[in-house]
Design an enzyme around this catalytic site. Structure first.
Site, short mmCIF file in Angstrom:
data_model
loop_
_atom_site.label_atom_id
_atom_site.label_comp_id
_atom_site.label_asym_id
_atom_site.label_seq_id
_atom_site.Cartn_x
_atom_site.Cartn_y
_atom_site.Cartn_z
N ASP A 57 0.83 -1.21 0.00
CA ASP A 57 0.00 0.00 0.00
C ASP A 57 0.86 1.25 0.00
O ASP A 57 1.75 1.40 0.83
CB ASP A 57 -0.88 0.02 1.26
CG ASP A 57 -2.05 -0.92 1.16
OD1 ASP A 57 -2.79 -0.85 0.16
OD2 ASP A 57 -2.24 -1.72 2.09
N ASP A 67 -10.15 -5.68 -1.16
CA ASP A 67 -9.19 -5.11 -0.20
C ASP A 67 -9.91 -4.36 0.90
O ASP A 67 -10.59 -3.35 0.64
CB ASP A 67 -8.25 -4.16 -0.97
CG ASP A 67 -7.16 -3.56 -0.08
OD1 ASP A 67 -7.00 -4.00 1.06
OD2 ASP A 67 -6.48 -2.64 -0.58
C1 DX5 Z 1 -6.56 0.16 3.19
C2 DX5 Z 1 -5.48 -0.59 2.47
C3 DX5 Z 1 -5.56 -2.04 2.71
C4 DX5 Z 1 -5.27 -2.44 4.13
C5 DX5 Z 1 -6.07 -3.66 4.46
O1 DX5 Z 1 -6.41 1.48 2.98
O2 DX5 Z 1 -5.60 -0.37 1.06
O3 DX5 Z 1 -4.76 -2.76 1.81
O4 DX5 Z 1 -3.90 -2.71 4.34
O5 DX5 Z 1 -6.00 -3.92 5.82
P1 DX5 Z 1 -7.08 -4.81 6.58
O6 DX5 Z 1 -7.02 -6.18 5.99
O7 DX5 Z 1 -6.62 -4.74 7.99
O8 DX5 Z 1 -8.42 -4.17 6.36
ZN ZN Z 2 -4.58 -1.76 -0.31
#
Ligand code: DX5
Ligand code: ZN
Length: 230
Positions: free
Chosen positions: A42, A185
């Site tokens: 990310d 995601d």
């Molecule tokens: C959110 C990101 C995600 C995040 C997901 O802004 O794009 O990729 O890391 O994390 P979890 O699985 O904890 O929701």
């Molecule tokens: Zn992400």
């Protein structure tokens, strides 16, 4: 659906955003040993999303480790004007480079520039953006990503209406015989992952569910696999 490059039918993709950055290399090696082949990376710019997360320099440092271990890096650009960053992420080792449809005035040009650099283009949309916004580009991407939380932070709750978007994109991909991966995601956990796959997803991003499991990331991956019954 084509799994030409060896992806299993539904792949769990740990989000490195949730890793312990003091032990990043070690955790990547642990995940590779546990069978992870796709890593979610990310990027946040403090504008398109609130936090400044990580950029190409960290990717450069871990890219070799991931690629040598047989893994690939799926870079999620939560940044404005992603077109200005294509070269830097391509050079740093991105396998996939996913942009937000809301973040650039030139979606087709940016997708083409990504492909032109030998990187697989991906396109995503925020929870409040209608799924129609990405439909015209499905033939130009290798990955369509449905955000199931508001982008920016890990550890948020899964937004159920994302499943409608997953079903709509799955239908469009199948209808047009397109083999793009369909990724989800945000808020994906062992207890909801089977529903996400049933809706048509092939790649499940999981940050907190993998890295914050007290039993550790490999045990967390086993919970996902069990939930997906494989
Ligand atoms: C959110 C990101 C995600 C995040 C997901 O802004 O794009 O990729 O890391 O994390 P979890 O699985 O904890 O929701
Ligand atoms: Zn992400």
């Amino acid at each position: 659906m084509a799994w030409a490059d060896g992806l299993r039918e539904a792949e769990v993709e740990p989000s490195l955003y949730a890793a312990d950055f003091a032990r990043l290399g070690e955790q990547i090696e642990q995940l590779l040993a546990a069978g992870t082949r796709l890593f979610h990376y990310d990027v946040g710019d403090g504008h398109f999303v609130e936090p400044i997360i990580i950029g190409p320099i960290v990717l450069q440092s871990i890219g070799g480790l991931i690629h040598e271990g047989g893994g690939r890096v799926d870079v999620h650009l939560m940044i404005e004007r992603p077109e200005e960053w294509v070269d830097r992420y391509a050079n740093a080792g991105a396998t996939y480079l996913t942009i937000h449809v809301e973040a650039t005035r030139d979606v087709p040009g940016t997708l083409a520039a990504i492909r032109g650099r030998g990187v697989r283009p991906g396109l995503t949309l925020n929870p409040e953006t209608a799924v129609d916004a990405v439909m015209p580009y499905l033939g130009s991407v290798d990955l369509a990503l449905v955000m199931s939380v508001h982008p920016g932070f890990g550890g948020q709750t899964f937004i159920e209406s994302a499943l409608d978007k997953v079903r709509a994109i799955r239908e469009a991909l199948d209808e047009r015989k397109l083999a793009a991966e369909l990724e989800v995601d945000g808020g994906v956990k062992p207890d909801n992952c089977a529903r996400v796959v049933a809706a048509g997803a092939t790649v499940l991003v999981a940050g907190s569910a993998v890295f914050e499991d007290p039993a550790g990331p490999p045990a967390a991956l086993r919970k996902f696999r069990q939930a997906l019954r494989r």
